[in-house]
Design an enzyme around this catalytic site. Structure first.
Site, PDB file in Angstrom:
ATOM      1  CE1 TYR A  67      -0.258   8.065   9.396  1.00 35.84           C
ATOM      2  CE2 TYR A  67       0.642   5.916   8.830  1.00 35.84           C
ATOM      3  CZ  TYR A  67       0.633   7.290   8.677  1.00 35.84           C
ATOM      4  OH  TYR A  67       1.509   7.892   7.822  1.00 35.84           O
ATOM      5  N   GLY A 118      -3.426   3.733   1.329  1.00 32.19           N
ATOM      6  CA  GLY A 118      -4.354   3.908   2.441  1.00 32.19           C
ATOM      7  C   GLY A 118      -5.529   4.768   2.007  1.00 32.19           C
ATOM      8  CG  HIS A 139      -2.450   1.525   7.742  1.00 35.50           C
ATOM      9  ND1 HIS A 139      -1.403   1.039   8.494  1.00 35.50           N
ATOM     10  CD2 HIS A 139      -1.920   2.517   6.978  1.00 35.50           C
ATOM     11  CE1 HIS A 139      -0.294   1.723   8.197  1.00 35.50           C
ATOM     12  NE2 HIS A 139      -0.586   2.627   7.288  1.00 35.50           N
ATOM     13  N   GLY A 140      -3.051  -1.197  10.586  1.00 35.69           N
ATOM     14  CA  GLY A 140      -2.812  -1.160  12.034  1.00 35.69           C
ATOM     15  C   GLY A 140      -1.373  -0.818  12.362  1.00 35.69           C
ATOM     16  CB  ALA A 141       1.512  -0.742  10.350  1.00 35.87           C
ATOM     17  CG  HIS A 142       3.505   2.202   8.947  1.00 41.39           C
ATOM     18  ND1 HIS A 142       3.350   2.201   7.584  1.00 41.39           N
ATOM     19  CD2 HIS A 142       4.219   1.092   9.225  1.00 41.39           C
ATOM     20  CE1 HIS A 142       3.932   1.137   7.065  1.00 41.39           C
ATOM     21  NE2 HIS A 142       4.472   0.438   8.036  1.00 41.39           N
ATOM     22  N   PRO A 182       0.841  -1.205   0.000  1.00 38.57           N
ATOM     23  CG  PRO A 182       0.064  -1.013   2.186  1.00 38.57           C
ATOM     24  CD  PRO A 182       0.771  -1.947   1.264  1.00 38.57           C
ATOM     25  CG  MET A 183       3.661   2.380  -1.577  1.00 35.45           C
ATOM     26  SD  MET A 183       4.887   2.133  -2.848  1.00 35.45           S
ATOM     27  CE  MET A 183       4.011   1.080  -3.986  1.00 35.45           C
ATOM     28  CB  THR A 184      -0.059   7.541   0.881  1.00 37.13           C
ATOM     29  OG1 THR A 184      -0.807   6.856   1.872  1.00 37.13           O
ATOM     30  CG2 THR A 184      -0.564   8.955   0.750  1.00 37.13           C
ATOM     31  CD  GLN A 194      -2.761   0.392   4.336  1.00 37.52           C
ATOM     32  OE1 GLN A 194      -2.541   1.532   3.936  1.00 37.52           O
ATOM     33  NE2 GLN A 194      -1.850  -0.335   4.951  1.00 37.52           N
TER      34      GLN A 194
END
Ligand SMILES: Cc1cc2nc3c(=O)[nH]c(=O)nc-3n(C[C@H](O)[C@H](O)[C@H](O)COP(=O)(O)O)c2cc1C
Length: 366
Positions: A174, A59, A169-172, A25-27, A102
């Protein structure tokens, strides 16, 4: 040949992938007012036509008034945005690919450099983006349950539109990760607590609601990271036992695939073993896993944002680890952002044609 392992099919519930390569996934921020355009649809369908096994979208935010800090990030709610996404998935299917959105809530963020702000303050477990930085409000219990519902609605819409799976998206660092992290979750109610297991209640409720809305047969992927952009070296869990305690309830709540985000996939997760995060997640939960992080590239992606370019690099170590069964799927970010044909070049061993990554690739949807 070893690379054949990457080109084995993979099936899990609603996913029937022709190979093991996932577009990470890439914004991209090319969706004005949150609506994915024709160019966005073409960007994804090109990758599907060029043999990417599974595409995970950038995302795309859920229906909460401050779920995004950027007006050009796509929404996954509202008639026009969902129409845009419908065109995306139709294009991907016509090109023979599979795809999941995502779905994302950013939580408490920095303000966007353009000066744009959402209509209401950012929201998170305790109004914090990191331990010493408040830029939003603490969610009430009603906010929390409305947000859980909004994740469920987005997942139900993903299924209704014809997507093949959904990723949470449960990472990074956020929203979901802000609940996991003791540095941003100071709550004393049932959504807080001293251990990461206690602070997982929000994630568990989101997963359960998503599962309830999509049914048993629709694949749910959960993306997690130990690191955060706020702190690259941070680890939510420091031993396999702690990791098992964290991941097991998430798996039981309904996760089918753990997408284990690392900046470099070859970094071992704990001392005494060279297993990476995806390796441990698979070993500890028995679930399928996706690895990611600098596959086929010399430099990692956060340095890339600061302008560092990366050259193509051998994927030998990835193949060896996949061959040992450490993980099931491999997600590739920047190489696929810069070059829609990366998979075909790897398949056909056209290594001289691999492009690497420079920051200029971010300026357009290639
Ligand atoms: C431009 C860009 C945007 C990104 N946006 C997201 C995102 O929306 N969601 C997410 O989970 N990760 C995001 N990432 C991280 C990637 O999914 C991936 O984990 C990272 O780039 C490492 O893979 P790579 O080394 O193959 O590029 C982004 C990365 C890049 C380069």
């Amino acid at each position: 040949m070893k690379k054949d392992i990457l080109f084995q099919p993979f099936t899990l519930k609603s996913l029937h992938l022709k190979n093991r390569i996932v577009m990470a996934p890439m914004t991209r921020s090319f969706s004005p007012n949150g609506i994915p355009t024709e160019e966005v649809a073409t960007y994804y369908s090109k990758r599907a036509a060029a043999q990417v096994g599974l595409i995970l979208s950038e995302g795309t935010v859920i229906n909460r008034p401050s779920s995004s800090n950027d007006p050009n990030i796509p929404h996954f709610y509202g008639e026009k945005s969902l129409e845009g996404w419908q065109k995306v998935i139709q294009g991907v299917h016509q090109a023979g690919g599979q795809m999941g959105p995502q779905i994302w809530h950013m939580g408490v963020m920095y303000n966007h450099h353009s000066g744009w702000v959402p209509p209401v303050p950012f929201e998170g477990p305790s109004g914090l983006n990191k331990p010493d930085f408040t830029n939003g409000v603490s969610m009430t219990e009603k906010d929390i349950y409305d947000t859980i519902d909004a994740f469920g609605q987005a997942a139900a819409d993903a299924k209704r539109l014809g997507f093949d799976c959904v990723e949470l998206h449960g990472a990074h660092g956020y929203l979901i990760d802000q609940f996991f992290w003791e540095g941003t979750n100071l709550r004393t109610d049932e959504f807080g607590g001293k251990t990461v297991v206690e602070r997982s209640k929000f994630a568990i409720e989101v997963i359960k609601e998503v599962r309830r809305r999509v049914g048993e047969d629709f694949t749910i992927i959960l993306r997690l990271s130990q690191w955060k952009p706020q702190d690259y070296t941070f680890k939510l869990t420091r031993t396999p036992q702690e990791m098992e305690a964290w991941l097991t309830p998430l798996a039981e709540a309904g996760v089918d695939i753990f997408h284990c985000s690392q900046r470099r996939f070859w970094d071992s997760e704990f001392d005494g073993s060279d297993l990476n995060f995806a390796g441990w997640a698979k070993k500890l939960t028995g679930k399928a896993t996706i690895t990611v992080g600098s596959i086929g590239l010399s430099g990692e992606f956060l340095a890339a944002f600061k302008g560092e370019s990366s050259q193509p690099q051998s994927i030998e170590q990835l193949l060896e680890r996949m061959d040992r069964g450490e993980f099931d799927l491999a997600a590739v970010g920047r190489s696929l952002l810069a070059d829609p044909n990366w998979v075909e070049k790897i398949r056909d061993e056209r290594t001289a044609e691999l492009k690497g990554f420079t920051k200029e690739a971010l300026a357009a949807l290639l």
